[in-house]
Design an enzyme around this catalytic site. Structure first.
Site, PDB file in Angstrom:
ATOM      1  N   ASP A  25       0.834  -1.209   0.000  1.00 24.32           N
ATOM      2  CA  ASP A  25       0.000   0.000   0.000  1.00 24.32           C
ATOM      3  C   ASP A  25       0.867   1.257   0.000  1.00 24.32           C
ATOM      4  O   ASP A  25       1.993   1.246   0.504  1.00 24.32           O
ATOM      5  CB  ASP A  25      -0.916  -0.027   1.231  1.00 24.32           C
ATOM      6  N   HIS A  42       2.190   3.349  -9.137  1.00 23.62           N
ATOM      7  CA  HIS A  42       1.980   1.921  -9.425  1.00 23.62           C
ATOM      8  C   HIS A  42       3.144   1.367 -10.247  1.00 23.62           C
ATOM      9  O   HIS A  42       3.586   0.233 -10.026  1.00 23.62           O
ATOM     10  CB  HIS A  42       0.653   1.717 -10.154  1.00 23.62           C
ATOM     11  N   LEU A 136      10.933 -20.400  -4.710  1.00 25.02           N
ATOM     12  CA  LEU A 136       9.907 -19.572  -4.067  1.00 25.02           C
ATOM     13  C   LEU A 136       8.571 -19.663  -4.815  1.00 25.02           C
ATOM     14  O   LEU A 136       8.541 -19.619  -6.044  1.00 25.02           O
ATOM     15  CB  LEU A 136      10.409 -18.123  -4.080  1.00 25.02           C
TER      16      LEU A 136
HETATM   17  C1  IPE Z   1      -5.410  -2.806  -0.113  1.00 24.61           C
HETATM   18  O1  IPE Z   1      -5.037  -1.489  -0.392  1.00 24.61           O
HETATM   19  C2  IPE Z   1      -5.378  -3.621  -1.347  1.00 24.61           C
HETATM   20  C3  IPE Z   1      -4.126  -3.698  -2.067  1.00 24.61           C
HETATM   21  C4  IPE Z   1      -2.946  -3.312  -1.661  1.00 24.61           C
HETATM   22  C5  IPE Z   1      -4.213  -4.308  -3.341  1.00 24.61           C
HETATM   23  P1  IPE Z   1      -6.112  -0.320  -0.437  1.00 24.61           P
HETATM   24  O2  IPE Z   1      -5.354   0.931  -0.530  1.00 24.61           O
HETATM   25  O3  IPE Z   1      -7.122  -0.578  -1.478  1.00 24.61           O
HETATM   26  O4  IPE Z   1      -6.799  -0.463   1.000  1.00 24.61           O
HETATM   27  P2  IPE Z   1      -7.866   0.444   1.750  1.00 24.61           P
HETATM   28  O5  IPE Z   1      -9.122   0.401   0.955  1.00 24.61           O
HETATM   29  O6  IPE Z   1      -7.300   1.816   1.844  1.00 24.61           O
HETATM   30  O7  IPE Z   1      -8.004  -0.191   3.087  1.00 24.61           O
HETATM   31  C1  IPE Z   2      -1.636   0.182  -3.332  1.00 23.63           C
HETATM   32  O1  IPE Z   2      -1.379   1.536  -3.339  1.00 23.63           O
HETATM   33  C2  IPE Z   2      -1.849  -0.368  -4.722  1.00 23.63           C
HETATM   34  C3  IPE Z   2      -3.221  -0.816  -4.994  1.00 23.63           C
HETATM   35  C4  IPE Z   2      -4.206  -0.856  -4.150  1.00 23.63           C
HETATM   36  C5  IPE Z   2      -3.476  -1.275  -6.334  1.00 23.63           C
HETATM   37  P1  IPE Z   2      -2.562   2.590  -3.328  1.00 23.63           P
HETATM   38  O2  IPE Z   2      -2.932   2.877  -4.745  1.00 23.63           O
HETATM   39  O3  IPE Z   2      -3.679   2.124  -2.466  1.00 23.63           O
HETATM   40  O4  IPE Z   2      -1.858   3.849  -2.703  1.00 23.63           O
HETATM   41  P2  IPE Z   2      -2.494   4.879  -1.666  1.00 23.63           P
HETATM   42  O5  IPE Z   2      -2.991   4.098  -0.505  1.00 23.63           O
HETATM   43  O6  IPE Z   2      -3.585   5.600  -2.377  1.00 23.63           O
HETATM   44  O7  IPE Z   2      -1.360   5.770  -1.325  1.00 23.63           O
HETATM   45 MG    MG Z   3      -4.093   2.391  -0.503  1.00 23.97          MG
END
Ligand code: IPE
Ligand code: IPE
Ligand code: MG
Length: 257
Positions: A25, A42, A136
């Site tokens: 995240d 990303h 792995l």
């Molecule tokens: C959780 O991240 C899912 C992934 C990393 C793929 P999110 O950024 O979507 O989570 P929430 O919704 O903030 O909890």
């Molecule tokens: C996690 O990073 C990647 C996915 C959920 C695909 P985020 O896109 O949720 O990044 P933040 O949380 O908005 O910073």
């Molecule tokens: Mg996120």
């Protein structure tokens, strides 16, 4: 079936965790901090995936599970979702060649029916190509949700054994139908990006995992950060309900439930 809970054995934390599960995240915030579009985060996040896969293999981790796209992530702006799909597709094409060369077995778990036919085909090809690899196991959780997993496992369990006596259903009847039945439960759960929540990841399997949260955004997570998480893991005493004295003197490991 004799009921033996998966939480019976106590893994020794002085070893590298056998199964590491990560919520990757913070990509969006990493990019926003740099005045870049979220999608740039990303792209950089994929580089962190490479680094962590490599470092995990080098350290002897057996299972690495990465949450790439949750069942809730479809709620994001359509441009971001379609970028993530393209990134997933190009990763399946390019990274799989490298993974295969490194003896890595790739698995994808989640409700794959919602992905395009092309992505579904790429997933099947990647899994088939790497199926015989013995290093792995990297699992990508894509359109995955812990609740989805539990529901699909329950449906399969009931469909396969329609005469199942509901009063006698045990863990062992359900767990073979979970999407990750091929792997032990995660020893170590890592979430980057500062949030301290599970976000519908492996709800069943995280029951007794050691949890590690870091403020580091996923694109900045690397081998050194992984080592910090492992160092924290080594400090943990896993008791699975027992007392500390029982764990220190393993003769006290009694009970079969
Ligand atoms: C959780 O991240 C899912 C992934 C990393 C793929 P999110 O950024 O979507 O989570 P929430 O919704 O903030 O909890
Ligand atoms: C996690 O990073 C990647 C996915 C959920 C695909 P985020 O896109 O949720 O990044 P933040 O949380 O908005 O910073
Ligand atoms: Mg996120």
């Amino acid at each position: 079936m004799q009921h033996i809970s998966s939480t019976l054995g106590v893994p020794d934390t002085s070893y590298v965790p056998r199964h590491v599960a990560i919520i990757m995240d913070g990509n969006g915030r990493w990019a926003t901090q740099r005045h870049l579009p979220r999608i740039a985060g990303h792209t950089r996040g994929l580089e962190a995936v490479r680094a962590v896969v490599e470092a995990s293999a080098a350290r002897g981790v057996q299972y690495l599970t990465l949450f790439a796209f949750s069942s809730e992530n479809w709620r994001r702006p359509v441009e971001e979702v379609s970028f993530l799909m393209r990134l997933f597709m190009s990763a399946l094409r390019r990274e799989v060649v490298k993974m295969h060369a490194n003896n890595i077995r790739l698995k994808v778990v989640g409700d794959l029916s919602r992905f395009s036919a092309r992505i579904q085909q790429l997933i099947r090809d990647a899994e088939a190509r790497t199926a015989g690899n013995t290093g792995l196991t990297v699992t990508i959780a894509a359109n995955y949700g812990g609740r989805w997993d539990l529901l699909q496992a329950m449906r399969k369990m009931l469909a396969r054994s329609p005469m199942l006596d509901v009063d006698k259903i045990e863990e062992g009847e359900l767990t073979p139908h979970l999407a990750m039945a091929y792997a032990p439960e995660p020893d170590l759960f890592i979430r980057t990006g500062g949030e301290q929540r599970i976000s519908n990841f492996l709800l069943w399997q995280l029951a007794y995992s050691e949890l590690y949260f870091t403020d580091v955004f996923w694109p900045d997570f690397d081998a050194a950060e992984l080592d910090k998480a492992f160092a924290s893991y080594r400090q943990r005493e896993r008791r699975f309900g027992r007392t500390s004295a029982q764990v220190v003197a393993p003769s006290g490991l009694s009970g079969t439930a």
